[in-house]
Design a protein around this motif. Sequence first.
Motif, mmCIF file in Angstrom:
data_model
loop_
_atom_site.group_PDB
_atom_site.id
_atom_site.type_symbol
_atom_site.label_atom_id
_atom_site.label_comp_id
_atom_site.label_asym_id
_atom_site.label_seq_id
_atom_site.Cartn_x
_atom_site.Cartn_y
_atom_site.Cartn_z
ATOM 1 N N UNK A 153 120.322 16.602 -7.113
ATOM 2 C CA UNK A 153 120.553 15.960 -5.582
ATOM 3 C C UNK A 153 119.937 14.640 -5.776
ATOM 4 N N UNK A 154 118.717 14.600 -6.770
ATOM 5 C CA UNK A 154 118.013 13.322 -6.635
ATOM 6 C C UNK A 154 118.491 12.207 -7.601
ATOM 7 N N UNK A 155 120.012 12.463 -8.203
ATOM 8 C CA UNK A 155 120.637 11.383 -8.757
ATOM 9 C C UNK A 155 120.508 11.596 -10.309
ATOM 10 N N UNK A 156 119.934 12.788 -10.875
ATOM 11 C CA UNK A 156 119.846 13.061 -12.254
ATOM 12 C C UNK A 156 120.925 13.917 -12.488
ATOM 13 N N UNK A 157 121.225 13.921 -13.803
ATOM 14 C CA UNK A 157 122.079 14.828 -14.507
ATOM 15 C C UNK A 157 121.664 15.944 -15.572
ATOM 16 N N UNK A 158 122.175 17.044 -15.576
ATOM 17 C CA UNK A 158 121.662 18.206 -16.418
ATOM 18 C C UNK A 158 122.773 18.791 -17.232
ATOM 19 N N UNK A 159 122.515 18.764 -18.543
ATOM 20 C CA UNK A 159 123.324 19.573 -19.417
ATOM 21 C C UNK A 159 122.460 20.635 -19.864
ATOM 22 N N UNK A 160 123.284 21.627 -19.787
ATOM 23 C CA UNK A 160 122.500 23.090 -20.340
ATOM 24 C C UNK A 160 123.477 23.714 -20.971
ATOM 25 N N UNK A 161 123.015 24.896 -21.897
ATOM 26 C CA UNK A 161 123.864 25.488 -22.750
ATOM 27 C C UNK A 161 123.203 27.091 -22.397
ATOM 28 N N UNK A 162 124.298 27.846 -22.261
ATOM 29 C CA UNK A 162 124.187 29.399 -22.053
ATOM 30 C C UNK A 162 125.157 30.120 -22.703
ATOM 31 N N UNK A 163 124.825 31.363 -22.857
ATOM 32 C CA UNK A 163 125.899 32.577 -23.180
ATOM 33 C C UNK A 163 126.327 33.191 -21.943
ATOM 34 N N UNK A 164 125.481 32.993 -20.833
ATOM 35 C CA UNK A 164 126.095 34.027 -19.658
ATOM 36 C C UNK A 164 127.056 33.245 -18.619
ATOM 37 N N UNK A 165 128.089 33.838 -18.722
ATOM 38 C CA UNK A 165 129.158 32.992 -17.806
ATOM 39 C C UNK A 165 128.513 33.304 -16.473
ATOM 40 N N UNK A 166 128.021 34.428 -15.843
ATOM 41 C CA UNK A 166 127.505 34.665 -14.576
ATOM 42 C C UNK A 166 126.720 33.497 -14.328
#
Length: 222
Positions: A184-197
């Motif tokens: 919301x503050x204008x940044x970007x997040x790229x994350x990896x996970x093996x949890x679909x939920x």
Amino acid sequence: MIRPALVLSRVLHRYDGTTAVEHLTLSVPTRSLYGLLGPRGAGKSTVLDIAAGLRQPTSGRVRVFGVDPSSDPTAVTGLVGSSPRHTPELAALTARELLVRAGTRRGLEAEVAARHAQELLHAFALGEVADRVIADSPAGTWQRLAVAAAMPHFPRLLVLDDPFAGAGAHDVEIITTLLRRYVSAGRTVLLATDSRALAERTCTHLAVLDRGRLTGQRILPA
Ligand SMILES: Nc1ncnc2c1ncn2[C@@H]1O[C@H](COP(=O)(O)OP(=O)(O)OP(=O)(O)O)[C@@H](O)[C@H]1O
């Protein structure tokens, strides 16, 4: 048009005989909370390392806010933040020491790093364990701390490898809230996970990887 935070074009990565990422083309929009979902060995960590400028792809094109990490690694280091790996050396520090160290390593003055560390300890509800050795802190401390340690310089792109691994429901709630606020503050997040939920609950965009290939991509409802 707003430039994407990250663009990968036909990125291929091989480790000796293993092809970890195969001709991957991906565009991560600015201000997205972008999830890479896939089983173990899908190539997620390799993609994140490439995005963070920690690894050069075998071939293909990478741009982080328009910058080529292979020609300007220093610029990319300032634009991106990623979590430290858990080591006995880091676990012997206090939470505050870890965050101050993360800040000074990103080029902040000691005083600024100390102030940002205090803000992050507060934001991640880590005040009670701030001056306790990490190894002696309750379960879940490391998960929150690892995310906080990726962002002392408030990077434009936050790259997180499995930030929910080992996290309890309370930690997941805190991490998710903070990541949404960051976007919301204008940044970007790229994350990896093996949890679909967890990916579906947290992310705005999702890319599914399987054996180094993109098998699906979608925008999630807000
Ligand atoms: N340093 C390395 N040397 C050799 N092969 C590697 C190396 N790192 C990863 N690999 C291989 O590359 C493939 C992709 O691994 P990667 O760690 O990127 O996947 P991942 O989706 O992040 O999996 P995980 O969730 O287990 O970390 C796997 O087959 C893995 O065994």
